[in-house]
Design a protein around this motif. Structure first.
Motif, PDB file in Angstrom:
ATOM      1  N   LEU A  45      35.389  -0.936 -41.430  1.00 18.68           N
ATOM      2  CA  LEU A  45      34.818  -0.448 -42.559  1.00 18.68           C
ATOM      3  C   LEU A  45      34.059  -1.444 -43.458  1.00 18.68           C
ATOM      4  N   GLN A  46      33.164  -1.090 -44.195  1.00 15.30           N
ATOM      5  CA  GLN A  46      32.281  -1.993 -45.103  1.00 15.30           C
ATOM      6  C   GLN A  46      32.272  -1.082 -46.389  1.00 15.30           C
ATOM      7  N   GLN A  47      32.267  -1.687 -47.638  1.00 11.95           N
ATOM      8  CA  GLN A  47      32.220  -1.078 -48.971  1.00 11.95           C
ATOM      9  C   GLN A  47      31.425  -1.566 -49.661  1.00 11.95           C
ATOM     10  N   THR A  48      30.382  -0.556 -50.233  1.00 15.82           N
ATOM     11  CA  THR A  48      29.459  -1.286 -51.228  1.00 15.82           C
ATOM     12  C   THR A  48      29.775  -0.519 -52.505  1.00 15.82           C
ATOM     13  N   GLU A  49      29.894  -1.239 -53.665  1.00 11.61           N
ATOM     14  CA  GLU A  49      30.010  -0.866 -54.935  1.00 11.61           C
ATOM     15  C   GLU A  49      28.836  -1.467 -55.780  1.00 11.61           C
ATOM     16  N   ILE A  50      28.005  -0.494 -56.625  1.00 14.15           N
ATOM     17  CA  ILE A  50      26.838  -1.055 -57.438  1.00 14.15           C
ATOM     18  C   ILE A  50      26.860  -0.384 -58.592  1.00 14.15           C
ATOM     19  N   LEU A  51      26.195  -0.734 -59.515  1.00 20.08           N
ATOM     20  CA  LEU A  51      26.030  -0.122 -60.638  1.00 20.08           C
ATOM     21  C   LEU A  51      24.694   0.892 -60.879  1.00 20.08           C
ATOM     22  N   MET A  52      24.685   1.923 -61.336  1.00 25.61           N
ATOM     23  CA  MET A  52      23.302   2.659 -61.538  1.00 25.61           C
ATOM     24  C   MET A  52      23.522   3.258 -62.739  1.00 25.61           C
ATOM     25  N   GLU A  53      22.168   3.647 -63.295  1.00 27.51           N
ATOM     26  CA  GLU A  53      21.525   4.139 -64.353  1.00 27.51           C
ATOM     27  C   GLU A  53      20.792   5.728 -64.100  1.00 27.51           C
ATOM     28  N   PRO A  54      21.645   6.646 -63.714  1.00 33.29           N
ATOM     29  CA  PRO A  54      20.657   7.785 -63.233  1.00 33.29           C
ATOM     30  C   PRO A  54      20.296   8.449 -64.467  1.00 33.29           C
ATOM     31  N   ARG A  55      18.996   9.270 -64.298  1.00 31.19           N
ATOM     32  CA  ARG A  55      18.616   9.925 -65.482  1.00 31.19           C
ATOM     33  C   ARG A  55      18.494  11.478 -65.017  1.00 31.19           C
ATOM     34  N   GLY A  56      18.903  12.150 -66.175  1.00 26.74           N
ATOM     35  CA  GLY A  56      18.811  13.716 -65.921  1.00 26.74           C
ATOM     36  C   GLY A  56      19.537  13.983 -64.559  1.00 26.74           C
ATOM     37  N   ALA A  57      18.818  15.120 -63.898  1.00 28.91           N
ATOM     38  CA  ALA A  57      19.326  15.637 -62.686  1.00 28.91           C
ATOM     39  C   ALA A  57      19.065  14.788 -61.501  1.00 28.91           C
ATOM     40  N   ALA A  58      19.637  13.657 -61.473  1.00 30.69           N
ATOM     41  CA  ALA A  58      19.372  12.612 -60.459  1.00 30.69           C
ATOM     42  C   ALA A  58      19.881  12.768 -59.142  1.00 30.69           C
ATOM     43  N   THR A  59      18.983  12.582 -57.918  1.00 30.71           N
ATOM     44  CA  THR A  59      19.438  12.767 -56.639  1.00 30.71           C
ATOM     45  C   THR A  59      19.443  11.338 -56.165  1.00 30.71           C
TER      46      THR A  59
END
Length: 474
Positions: free
Chosen positions: A61-75
């Motif tokens: 397996l490979q695992q990605t972890e990253i930070l995100m700042e979604p706004r509203g009803a983001a997809t």
């Protein structure tokens, strides 16, 4: 104002680099199956079946972890891409009907040989970010069935002279997504995306590392992810804002590394690649097509490919359609296009500021080498550099061409071969200065029977002043 785009268009720019990742080292120059370096393939981002991974310590397996700042009803839009290795065998048409498997099938423009091709596979997912929150997140299993695909081979007259048979093995996998909201003044989520090979295939008893070829058709090769937010942004894992550095450091990326991709200045697309890249990687605009050969330079590969013999080109064309495209590209490249590959200046800047201070090198014991206030490459200098007459002072002794020195290579910058020269005496041939103000002594080793040839050809060994001890001046 936010512009909404489809996942396909959002990934368009990033996919150019992702294609390079997908096909990194796919087929190496001279692009023939018979070349030794094309017999050990599929090295990047390979996720093997669990049974093989446990037995031979390869990645499952490979695992990605990253930070995100979604706004509203983001997809979140996600695209998993990988190569599915398929075995291609060559068969020749028999006189009485049917086909016989052969090692080569000669045609007018190519020689067809058995080969493992890579078929691109995609798993596309689009999910509201709100559904990713929670302990379980969401899971997307995927499967690619086994199949056999025959393809007739026709000669110039349109007659069937053989066929290619491609056998593709079954692959099963799972994509797991989960988001966790982090505490703090900003609404930041840590996104975890895990790609895992779950194929139930088991190797035959007694299979060893040399039998890896059996596991590859059931593996995800060059696996990588494209991630995009329709509303919001990701944080750079390479150069995060100061307030996010601690949270970024806590992210765990296994066998992959995420970088901002897509259009420069935007942060709504990420490429998570088994090959470490910088943020916003890009393909050089001068590059006309994929050369596949690791990090080689397009210009060198184009020239070498054009220099192949006609027989070598026939075999390369028969090895793989992608190799055939490289051969055709090199053969059809006009001179003005080839010249574009020679080099490009990306940016120029004006250098201003105070003059550089004098440079002094603090050497072991009492050795000090003087370096002038004005760099040697300054055109305003009256005394320009002259390697065959310049001298420097080492330990209070002037050293220059003709001086004899004792070699004592420094451990901090010496390769293993130089260590064999420790304690040998040498003759200084030239004193060289580099653009950073460094000084290098070009020497030939005394009692070296090839010293005269090296001197004629200008091939010397190079040491820095603190790596020599002056002997009596010749």
């Amino acid at each position: 104002m936010t512009t909404t785009t489809t996942p396909h268009s959002r990934f368009a720019v990033a996919r150019q680099v992702a294609d390079a990742v997908l096909l990194e080292g796919y087929v190496l120059y001279p692009y023939r199956a018979s070349a030794a370096k094309n017999r050990l393939r599929w090295q990047f981002g390979v996720l093997v079946p669990p049974a093989w991974g446990r037995a031979h310590e390869e990645h499952v397996l490979q695992q990605t972890e990253i930070l995100m700042e979604p706004r509203g009803a983001a997809t979140l839009a996600l695209e998993l891409r990988f190569l599915h290795a398929q075995r291609r065998t060559v068969q020749q048409a028999a006189d009485g009907g049917g086909f016989t498997e052969v090692a080569e099938l000669h045609l007018a423009d190519r020689v067809l040989v058995p080969w493992d091709e890579g078929a691109e596979e995609r798993v596309e997912v689009s999910v509201p970010v709100a559904e990713l929150l929670g302990d379980d997140g969401v899971t997307f299993p995927f499967r690619r069935p086994a199949r056999v695909d025959p393809e007739p081979v026709l000669d110039a007259a349109g007659r069937t002279v053989g066929r290619l048979v491609r056998r593709t093995e079954e692959i099963e996998g799972v994509l797991r997504l989960r988001a966790t909201e982090l505490p703090g003044a900003y609404r930041v989520l840590r996104l975890r995306a895990v790609v895992e090979n779950t194929s139930p295939w088991t190797p035959p008893p007694g299979a060893g590392p040399a039998d890896r070829e059996a596991a590859l058709p059931r593996s995800l090769v060059a696996a990588h992810l494209l991630l995009g937010l329709d509303c919001g942004s990701f944080l750079s894992m390479t150069d995060p804002p100061e307030w996010a550095r601690q949270a970024v450091a806590a992210c765990e990326n296994r066998h992959t590394w995420p970088v901002l991709a897509g259009e420069p200045g935007r942060a709504d697309v990420v490429l998570s690649s088994p090959i470490i890249l910088e943020d916003h990687p890009a393909i050089a605009p001068e590059s006309l097509g994929a050369m596949y050969d690791a990090t080689e330079i397009d210009e060198i590969l184009a020239l070498r490919t054009a220099a192949l013999t006609e027989q070598e080109k026939r075999e390369a064309r028969g090895t793989d359609p992608r190799a055939a495209a490289v051969i055709d590209l090199a053969d059809s490249m006009p001179p003005e296009v080839l010249e574009r590959l020679h080099g490009a200046v990306r940016a120029l800047r004006e250098v201003t500021g105070p003059e550089q201070p004098p440079l002094l090198a603090e050497l072991p014991s009492e050795d000090v080498v003087f370096r002038p206030d004005t760099p040697w490459w300054d055109p305003a200098r009256a005394d320009t550099a002259d390697p065959v007459r310049d001298r420097i002072t080492v330990g209070g002794v002037p050293v220059g061409p003709g001086s004899r020195v004792l070699l004592r290579p420094g451990l901090r910058r010496t390769d293993a071969q130089d260590l064999f020269l420790r304690g040998r005496t040498a003759l200084v041939e030239a004193v060289l200065h580099d653009v950073d103000g460094g000084v290098h002594l070009a020497v030939t080793v005394e009692d070296d029977p090839g010293a005269d040839i090296r001197r004629e050809q200008g091939r010397f060994l190079y040491f820095q002043p603190d790596e020599v001890t002056p002997l009596e001046d010749a």
